[in-house]
Design an enzyme around this catalytic site. Structure first.
Site, PDB file in Angstrom:
ATOM      1  N   ARG A  23      41.034  44.394  29.675  1.00 55.69           N
ATOM      2  CA  ARG A  23      41.210  45.515  28.756  1.00 55.69           C
ATOM      3  C   ARG A  23      41.724  45.099  27.387  1.00 55.69           C
ATOM      4  O   ARG A  23      41.182  45.478  26.354  1.00 55.69           O
ATOM      5  CB  ARG A  23      42.229  46.528  29.301  1.00 55.69           C
ATOM      6  CG  ARG A  23      41.684  47.524  30.257  1.00 55.69           C
ATOM      7  CD  ARG A  23      42.759  47.892  31.248  1.00 55.69           C
ATOM      8  NE  ARG A  23      42.935  46.766  32.145  1.00 55.69           N
ATOM      9  CZ  ARG A  23      42.296  46.657  33.302  1.00 55.69           C
ATOM     10  NH1 ARG A  23      41.523  47.619  33.713  1.00 55.69           N
ATOM     11  NH2 ARG A  23      42.432  45.585  34.064  1.00 55.69           N
ATOM     12  N   THR A  24      42.801  44.322  27.388  1.00 50.41           N
ATOM     13  CA  THR A  24      43.459  44.016  26.119  1.00 50.41           C
ATOM     14  C   THR A  24      42.542  43.201  25.213  1.00 50.41           C
ATOM     15  O   THR A  24      42.361  43.532  24.039  1.00 50.41           O
ATOM     16  CB  THR A  24      44.795  43.281  26.374  1.00 50.41           C
ATOM     17  OG1 THR A  24      45.545  44.042  27.316  1.00 50.41           O
ATOM     18  CG2 THR A  24      45.589  43.127  25.099  1.00 50.41           C
TER      19      THR A  24
ATOM     20  N   LYS B 149      43.578  19.472  26.753  1.00 49.01           N
ATOM     21  CA  LYS B 149      43.802  18.042  26.527  1.00 49.01           C
ATOM     22  C   LYS B 149      45.255  17.756  26.176  1.00 49.01           C
ATOM     23  O   LYS B 149      45.600  16.670  25.755  1.00 49.01           O
ATOM     24  CB  LYS B 149      42.894  17.550  25.399  1.00 49.01           C
ATOM     25  CG  LYS B 149      41.425  17.716  25.677  1.00 49.01           C
ATOM     26  CD  LYS B 149      40.595  17.182  24.522  1.00 49.01           C
ATOM     27  CE  LYS B 149      39.120  17.461  24.708  1.00 49.01           C
ATOM     28  NZ  LYS B 149      38.356  17.285  23.483  1.00 49.01           N
TER      29      LYS B 149
ATOM     30  N   ARG C 208      47.984  36.117  23.387  1.00 55.10           N
ATOM     31  CA  ARG C 208      48.604  36.390  24.698  1.00 55.10           C
ATOM     32  C   ARG C 208      49.000  35.042  25.284  1.00 55.10           C
ATOM     33  O   ARG C 208      48.205  34.094  25.262  1.00 55.10           O
ATOM     34  CB  ARG C 208      47.631  37.106  25.627  1.00 55.10           C
ATOM     35  CG  ARG C 208      48.120  37.112  27.068  1.00 55.10           C
ATOM     36  CD  ARG C 208      47.318  38.015  27.953  1.00 55.10           C
ATOM     37  NE  ARG C 208      47.623  39.415  27.703  1.00 55.10           N
ATOM     38  CZ  ARG C 208      47.215  40.419  28.485  1.00 55.10           C
ATOM     39  NH1 ARG C 208      46.483  40.167  29.549  1.00 55.10           N
ATOM     40  NH2 ARG C 208      47.526  41.659  28.201  1.00 55.10           N
TER      41      ARG C 208
ATOM     42  N   HIS D 249      54.832  43.669  25.317  1.00 51.86           N
ATOM     43  CA  HIS D 249      53.396  43.960  25.213  1.00 51.86           C
ATOM     44  C   HIS D 249      53.330  45.228  24.341  1.00 51.86           C
ATOM     45  O   HIS D 249      53.056  46.320  24.831  1.00 51.86           O
ATOM     46  CB  HIS D 249      52.837  44.194  26.619  1.00 51.86           C
ATOM     47  CG  HIS D 249      51.342  44.232  26.705  1.00 51.86           C
ATOM     48  ND1 HIS D 249      50.522  44.227  25.598  1.00 51.86           N
ATOM     49  CD2 HIS D 249      50.502  44.283  27.785  1.00 51.86           C
ATOM     50  CE1 HIS D 249      49.265  44.273  25.994  1.00 51.86           C
ATOM     51  NE2 HIS D 249      49.231  44.307  27.309  1.00 51.86           N
TER      52      HIS D 249
HETATM   53  C1  NCD Z   1      49.201  44.317  31.728  1.00 53.75           C
HETATM   54  C2  NCD Z   1      49.607  42.956  31.208  1.00 53.75           C
HETATM   55  O1  NCD Z   1      48.783  42.066  31.047  1.00 53.75           O
HETATM   56  O2  NCD Z   1      50.790  42.817  30.968  1.00 53.75           O
HETATM   57  N1  NCD Z   1      47.840  44.577  31.637  1.00 53.75           N
HETATM   58  C3  NCD Z   1      47.291  45.003  30.472  1.00 53.75           C
HETATM   59  O3  NCD Z   1      47.550  44.493  29.421  1.00 53.75           O
HETATM   60  N2  NCD Z   1      46.481  46.069  30.556  1.00 53.75           N
HETATM   61  C4  NCD Z   1      49.733  44.618  33.058  1.00 53.75           C
HETATM   62  C5  NCD Z   1      49.396  43.722  34.194  1.00 53.75           C
HETATM   63  O4  NCD Z   1      48.835  42.641  34.070  1.00 53.75           O
HETATM   64  O5  NCD Z   1      49.734  44.134  35.313  1.00 53.75           O
END
Ligand code: NCD
Length: 320
Positions: free
Chosen positions: A58-59, A86, A108, A136
């Site tokens: 999703r993100t 590497k 991320r 997040h």
């Molecule tokens: C979350 C995350 O990656 O922190 N997911 C997301 O971004 N939609 C929650 C999760 O991984 O459970």
């Protein structure tokens, strides 16, 4: 419109009026995203690089779509094939990319604090797409927009955050945001999945799901973050579902019009009943995904405005 931030690293750094600015602008993008032609030019000519060192559906997809709809050139770095394999450090990778003059860097990373560190080394705007268990921010903002649209406000609500709170950056960012907007927050879960010092967070803490859900307006479920657990935090998934899995029977303790949320990815039959997750009369899980694109468009638009203003000031300074 108030939005001073240079980077979006965490909700921690945002003032309530900045949060409101993001949500208000995102509303405009929700509308744009429902049209057939979904094109704006807020990021025209700009370069956005997405660096995901951890899995994401999703993100990552919504950041990519958000950038493209705003007219940016978007590049997704395939981190599993990059020189990180590497042995190149995060900072070296960032410096290499920085030399290519990106304007927005979406990151991320599994280590809490890694994105903050990176932001200190580059000249562009950095957006935290999730760092370890820390923050997040765009998830909390999209959750806030989803709540505001469903409930008509984002204040004075009773919100239950349930499940694996200890390992969840989603819970942490939501806790901070909902607290700043003056909501009542309840944390529900087994003691093994509560963060240390939970009693000092200013929330009500419950071990019993039915008791905790009583009179809640919003029920936010979380995934068990097994990748961040070493050892047994729960007796078994079956037992966990029995005590903490959200189903219609437990939800009946919340307010009649309470909404059900989940950031995804979901484990059906572990933290939530599959049928309830799909019930459009109660679940706003698909709305969360829709709001995700709009909120990310708003965040990148606002950061790009600040970046342009900063560069404009620098250029003027050089000329005088
Ligand atoms: C979350 C995350 O990656 O922190 N997911 C997301 O971004 N939609 C929650 C999760 O991984 O459970």
């Amino acid at each position: 419109m108030t939005f001073r931030a240079r980077h979006l690293l965490g909700i921690e750094h945002l003032a309530p009026e900045e949060i409101r600015t993001v949500l208000d602008l995102a509303e405009k993008y929700v509308e744009l995203n429902q049209r057939t032609v979904k094109q704006a030019d807020s990021l025209k000519g700009m370069t956005q690089i997405n660096m995901f060192f951890e899995a994401s559906t999703r993100t990552q997809a919504s950041f990519e779509l958000a950038g493209k709809r705003l007219g940016a050139d978007v590049m997704n770095m395939a981190m599993q094939h990059s020189s990180v394999k590497k042995g190149e450090t995060l900072i070296d990778t960032a410096l290499t990319l920085n030399a290519m003059h990106p304007d927005l860097l979406v990151v991320r990373h599994p280590a809490s604090g890694a994105v903050d560190l990176l932001a200190q080394k580059v000249n562009c705007a950095v957006l935290n797409a999730g760092d370890g268990r820390h923050e997040h921010p765009t998830q909390a903002l999209l959750d806030a927009l989803t709540i505001r649209r469903a409930k008509g406000r984002i204040q004075r609500l009773t919100v239950a955050i349930c499940g694996d709170i200890a390992h969840s950056r989603v819970a942490r960012s939501n806790l901070i945001l909902l607290g700043k907007m003056e909501n009542r927050i309840r944390l529900i879960g087994p003691p093994t999945l509560m963060p240390s010092g939970v009693r000092d967070l200013g929330c009500e803490v419950y071990e019993d799901m039915r008791e905790g859900l009583k009179d809640c307006d919003v029920v936010m479920m979380l995934r068990l973050q097994k990748e961040r657990m070493d050892g047994g935090f729960i007796p078994s998934e079956r037992e966990y579902y029995h005590r903490y899995g959200l189903d219609a029977e437990k939800l009946a303790y919340a307010k009649e019009d309470a909404i059900v949320m989940h950031p995804g990815p979901m484990n059906r039959g572990v933290e939530i009943d599959g049928e309830l997750a799909d019930d459009i009369n109660r679940s706003v899980i698909q709305d969360q995904v829709e709001m995700g694109v709009a909120v990310r468009m708003a965040c990148m638009d606002l950061l790009a405005r600040n970046l342009r203003a900063e560069r404009g000031r620098q250029a003027a300074g050089v000329m005088v």
